[in-house]
Design a protein around this motif. Structure first.
Motif, short mmCIF file in Angstrom:
data_model
loop_
_atom_site.label_atom_id
_atom_site.label_comp_id
_atom_site.label_asym_id
_atom_site.label_seq_id
_atom_site.Cartn_x
_atom_site.Cartn_y
_atom_site.Cartn_z
N THR A 9 8.48 5.91 -32.97
CA THR A 9 7.12 5.37 -33.30
C THR A 9 6.93 5.58 -34.84
O THR A 9 7.98 5.78 -35.56
N ALA A 10 5.74 5.09 -35.10
CA ALA A 10 5.34 5.08 -36.48
C ALA A 10 4.41 6.21 -37.04
O ALA A 10 3.84 6.44 -38.13
N LEU A 11 4.25 7.25 -35.95
CA LEU A 11 3.62 8.26 -36.29
C LEU A 11 4.18 9.52 -37.06
O LEU A 11 5.49 9.97 -36.69
N LYS A 12 3.47 9.87 -37.94
CA LYS A 12 3.94 10.99 -39.01
C LYS A 12 3.07 11.88 -39.21
O LYS A 12 3.46 12.91 -39.78
N ASP A 13 1.70 11.82 -38.87
CA ASP A 13 0.77 12.97 -39.14
C ASP A 13 0.43 13.50 -38.03
O ASP A 13 -0.21 13.21 -36.84
N LEU A 14 1.06 14.78 -37.78
CA LEU A 14 0.57 15.64 -36.41
C LEU A 14 -0.90 15.68 -36.00
O LEU A 14 -1.32 15.71 -34.95
N ASP A 15 -1.76 16.12 -37.07
CA ASP A 15 -3.11 16.03 -37.12
C ASP A 15 -3.77 14.81 -36.58
O ASP A 15 -4.66 14.85 -35.51
N LEU A 16 -3.36 13.78 -36.91
CA LEU A 16 -3.90 12.39 -36.87
C LEU A 16 -3.46 12.01 -35.22
O LEU A 16 -4.22 11.71 -34.48
N LEU A 17 -2.11 12.58 -34.66
CA LEU A 17 -1.78 12.14 -33.49
C LEU A 17 -2.50 13.03 -32.56
O LEU A 17 -2.93 12.63 -31.59
N LYS A 18 -2.81 14.49 -32.90
CA LYS A 18 -3.56 14.93 -31.99
C LYS A 18 -5.07 14.75 -31.70
O LYS A 18 -5.55 14.74 -30.67
N GLN A 19 -5.59 14.13 -32.82
CA GLN A 19 -6.97 13.57 -33.02
C GLN A 19 -6.96 12.44 -32.15
O GLN A 19 -7.92 11.99 -31.42
N SER A 20 -5.95 11.55 -32.36
CA SER A 20 -5.90 10.27 -31.33
C SER A 20 -5.66 10.40 -30.02
O SER A 20 -6.47 9.78 -29.31
N LEU A 21 -4.92 11.47 -29.66
CA LEU A 21 -5.10 11.89 -28.11
C LEU A 21 -6.41 12.38 -27.64
O LEU A 21 -6.71 12.02 -26.56
N ASN A 22 -6.94 13.12 -28.43
CA ASN A 22 -8.30 13.79 -28.09
C ASN A 22 -9.21 12.42 -27.83
O ASN A 22 -10.24 12.37 -26.88
N TYR A 55 6.31 15.94 -14.29
CA TYR A 55 7.18 15.18 -15.32
C TYR A 55 6.43 14.93 -16.58
O TYR A 55 5.57 14.16 -16.62
N ASP A 56 6.70 15.56 -17.76
CA ASP A 56 5.74 15.73 -18.64
C ASP A 56 6.08 14.37 -19.70
O ASP A 56 7.42 13.99 -19.76
N ILE A 57 5.25 14.39 -20.60
CA ILE A 57 5.40 13.51 -21.80
C ILE A 57 5.24 14.12 -22.96
O ILE A 57 4.50 15.22 -22.98
N GLY A 58 6.10 13.98 -24.07
CA GLY A 58 6.02 14.59 -25.03
C GLY A 58 6.19 13.97 -26.43
O GLY A 58 6.73 12.69 -26.30
N PHE A 59 5.84 14.58 -27.45
CA PHE A 59 6.08 13.87 -28.94
C PHE A 59 7.01 15.05 -29.70
O PHE A 59 6.56 16.21 -29.65
N VAL A 60 8.08 14.47 -30.17
CA VAL A 60 9.07 15.48 -30.84
C VAL A 60 9.14 14.98 -32.44
O VAL A 60 9.20 13.79 -32.26
N TRP A 61 9.13 16.03 -33.41
CA TRP A 61 9.28 15.36 -34.60
C TRP A 61 10.90 15.35 -34.88
O TRP A 61 11.66 16.18 -34.49
N ASN A 62 11.32 14.32 -35.49
CA ASN A 62 12.84 14.12 -35.99
C ASN A 62 12.89 13.97 -37.20
O ASN A 62 14.15 13.79 -37.81
N GLY A 63 12.18 14.76 -38.22
CA GLY A 63 12.61 14.65 -39.61
C GLY A 63 11.77 13.50 -40.14
O GLY A 63 11.69 13.57 -41.54
N VAL A 64 11.41 12.44 -39.44
CA VAL A 64 10.82 11.25 -40.50
C VAL A 64 9.59 10.96 -39.48
O VAL A 64 8.48 10.63 -40.15
N GLU A 65 9.55 10.84 -38.32
CA GLU A 65 8.44 10.62 -37.50
C GLU A 65 8.46 11.23 -36.03
O GLU A 65 9.35 11.94 -35.84
#
Length: 79
Positions: A9-22, A55-65
């Motif tokens: 993905t191009a997602l780099k900001d955890l707070d923005l990701l959380k807010q988007s999911l909300n 069966y869950d879905i997740g987001f994991v930080w890979n050091g870049v996104e």
């Protein structure tokens, strides 16, 4: 045979990701940080989105996104 897939993905900001999911009314959590897959396989995720089929879905930080991680065989979302 099923397995976890990681989707870039191009997602780099955890707070923005959380807010988007909300904003999308998607239930998520950070407790346990375990994504469950086929035959009790597990993998780490920073954010976990539970599904009704366990069966869950997740987001994991890979050091870049943040990468989306899921066992795509069991994807049950309308989005």
């Amino acid at each position: 045979m099923s397995h976890f897939s990681k989707i870039k993905t191009a997602l780099k900001d955890l707070d923005l990701l959380k807010q988007s999911l909300n904003d999308l009314a998607i239930k998520w959590y950070v407790k346990d940080n375990i994504v469950k897959g086929y035959k009790d396989q597990i993998t780490f995720a920073n954010i976990v989105i539970p599904q009704n089929n366990n069966y869950d879905i997740g987001f994991v930080w890979n050091g870049v996104e943040y990468q989306l991680v899921a066992d795509l065989q069991f994807w049950q979302q309308p989005w």
